[in-house]
Structure formats: C-alpha cells, structure tokens
Design a protein around this motif. Structure first.
Motif, short mmCIF file in Angstrom:
data_model
loop_
_atom_site.label_atom_id
_atom_site.label_comp_id
_atom_site.label_asym_id
_atom_site.label_seq_id
_atom_site.Cartn_x
_atom_site.Cartn_y
_atom_site.Cartn_z
N ASP A 82 6.18 -28.36 91.52
CA ASP A 82 5.45 -27.12 91.28
C ASP A 82 6.35 -25.91 91.47
N ALA A 83 7.18 -25.95 92.53
CA ALA A 83 8.10 -24.83 92.80
C ALA A 83 9.13 -24.69 91.68
N VAL A 84 9.66 -25.82 91.22
CA VAL A 84 10.67 -25.80 90.15
C VAL A 84 10.07 -25.32 88.84
N SER A 85 8.87 -25.79 88.52
CA SER A 85 8.23 -25.37 87.27
C SER A 85 7.86 -23.89 87.31
N THR A 86 7.48 -23.40 88.50
CA THR A 86 7.19 -21.97 88.67
C THR A 86 8.46 -21.15 88.42
N PHE A 87 9.56 -21.61 89.01
CA PHE A 87 10.84 -20.94 88.80
C PHE A 87 11.19 -20.91 87.32
N ASP A 88 11.10 -22.05 86.65
CA ASP A 88 11.49 -22.14 85.25
C ASP A 88 10.62 -21.24 84.36
N ARG A 89 9.33 -21.15 84.69
CA ARG A 89 8.43 -20.30 83.92
C ARG A 89 8.81 -18.82 84.07
N LEU A 90 9.11 -18.40 85.29
CA LEU A 90 9.52 -17.02 85.53
C LEU A 90 10.88 -16.75 84.90
#
Length: 320
Positions: A292-300
C-alpha cells in the motif's frame, strides 16, 4: 462563550495575550480608540508607554509590528508617510481563521501519526519484542524480523544500514516525506540522506517524494536550502540518472517512509524534524502495508512536479 474559554482557545492557537506581540497589538487599538482609524508609529509608542510603563527600542517595536503584519493581524499602509497601521474586524477574523486552520492541520497530522503507532503496537507480539531486544543487546542481527526502533540515532543508523548500505545495483529506494519537515526547519541534509543518495553511484535508483499537508507554495529556494550541504553529491547523483526528487501537486496526508524495492520499509511514526520512533517492517511480516505504501508513492510520483531539474538549472545559473 466565556472570556476564559476564549483565552484558552486563543492560547491553543498560539496567541499569547500576555506576549509582547499582543501588547503592541493592544497599543494599536488603544491609540486608534478601537477599530475606527489608522495610527502612526509615534502614536503606537505613546500608547505602549501608557500600557507598559516601559520604554522599548525602535527595532523591538518594529519587529513586533512586522510580526503582526506577517500573521495578518494588522494592515500597514506604506504609501502614506509616515506609515499608518490599522486593525479591522475582518482582518482579525481572517488571521485567526488561518491560525485555526494551521493548528488543525498540525493536530490532524499528529493524530494520524499516533493512530498508526497505536495500530502497529496493537499487532506487536511481546515475546517477539523480548527476543528482538535480547538479540540486539547481544549483537545478533535482526535478520528479517520487523521491529519498533526508538531513539534518533537508532532510527538514523537503521536507515543507513538497511536502505543505504543494504541496497544493491538495480535496487529501488523510495523516500516519501511531508514537505512540512523542510518548511518547519529540517535544515541541511545530513549523513542519512547523503548515504542514500550515494547509492546512485553504484546503480541504485533513488526517488524522493515530498507531500504538502496544506495548500502552500513550496519554493525551490526552500528545498535548495535543505540540499545545500548535499549540493555536490546530490547533483553528481542526479547526473547518473538514478536520483530524482518530486513534489506532490496537492496536499495529502500519507506515509512518511523509506522503502527498498517491495521487500522492506521504515515507517516513521512521527513527523518531527528528527524522528525518534519508527518501525522497520519486512515483507514477510506485513506485505499488505508495504504494498500500500509503495503504490501510494508510485501514484503520487506519476503526477508529481520534478524538482531536480529545476534545482539543476538554479545551480547552473549561479542561484545556488
């Protein structure tokens, strides 16, 4: 609302009614006989003498006036000579509304950090913690165990060991942090940031993402100040193509973390200048949180503003 309750709320907003700043504010109201007219510096000083029965230096009074203007408590008419200072109900209301919004934003940030910390603590196995503590004391490497880290130096050394020294060519290190840590005076980058950035020279991809908590202009000068002591290594790393820094376009409250690929992450549990509590999380213990943290980073990251290019142009133009 009672007067005592109002004073309590003002104090929570950072408005100390007994401060020198508010003494000067009161002097303006006294000199103007309310909110009816604007007054000069001389009239303000005369009022201060009556209120405080004490003489203040010109520089001191001007410093308080400047602070009041910056926070929006007073309006300064610089066209007239001498300058005139005034207070209106609308400007006072707006200034307090801004303070309220800023305080609310800070409290929400702290609340989220505490909530994450509590959720993490609720999942902790006391026996695992005891084993981790014993292993640390006797010098046994924690291996793939997830654990809570306390102490600024311990957090810093963990980042260096697990994410700077632990990264190999081809690895991907993500750094996600609130931009407010810079705005609130994070100061020049230190050994932790330097060691992570140096990984670029051995083929490690390092991406840094800054996220504003509220609508505010994060100037390149502000970020350049943070990177000042890193300017040489930073731009050398940028030239490798492995280091990039971006700023999120919109305010967002999310993780503050460092991750290595999708294998592990360090989750900071405070947004303080130097965080003294963090959780080292390995994929085997909480894959969902890391993903979840990695996908949040990638989205931002996908929609972020590239800062490295702007800073490079500033350096080439001699502005840094």
């Amino acid at each position: 609302m009672t007067g005592r309750k109002s004073i309590e709320i003002l104090t929570k907003l950072g408005v100390d009614m007994n401060s020198s700043q508010m003494m000067v504010f009161k002097a303006i109201i006294t000199a103007a006989n309310g909110l009816s007219r604007s007054v000069t510096y001389k009239e303000i000083v005369d009022a201060i003498k009556k209120i405080a029965d004490k003489k203040y230096t010109k520089a001191y009074v001007y410093r308080q006036l400047s602070s009041l203007e910056k926070e929006g408590f007073i309006v300064v008419d610089a066209i007239q000579h001498p300058k005139r200072y005034s207070i209106s109900e609308s400007t006072l209301s707006s200034a307090l509304a801004r303070k309220s919004q800023h305080t609310l934003s800070e409290l929400k940030s702290k609340h989220q950090a505490i909530t994450r910390q509590l959720k993490l603590l609720e999942t902790v196995d006391p026996e695992e913690l005891a084993i981790t503590a014993y292993n640390t004391l006797v010098g046994i490497s924690p291996g793939s165990e997830s654990t809570i880290i306390e102490g600024i130096e311990n957090v810093r050394s963990t980042v260096i060991r697990e994410f700077a020294d632990g990264a190999k060519p081809g690895d991907y290190v993500r750094v996600l942090a609130p931009a407010s840590t810079i705005a609130e005076g994070l100061g020049p980058g230190g050994m932790t940031e330097l060691r992570i950035i140096q990984g670029a020279s051995k083929g490690v991809k390092v991406h840094g993402m800054l996220t504003p908590f509220q609508q505010q202009e994060m100037s390149t000068e502000l970020i350049a100040g943070f990177l000042k002591t890193l300017s040489g290594p930073f731009f050398e790393a940028v030239n490798t193509g492995n280091v990039k820094v971006k700023l999120a376009r919109e305010p967002v409250q999310t993780y503050r973390m460092v991750s290595l690929n999708n294998d592990k992450m360090l989750l900071y549990l405070t947004h303080a200048k130097e965080s003294d509590v963090a959780a080292l999380i390995h994929r085997g213990k909480n894959a969902g949180l890391i993903d979840d943290a990695v996908s949040t980073f990638d989205r931002l990251w996908e929609n972020g503003v590239d800062i490295a290019e702007i800073l490079a142009k500033m350096m080439n133009s001699g502005k840094m």
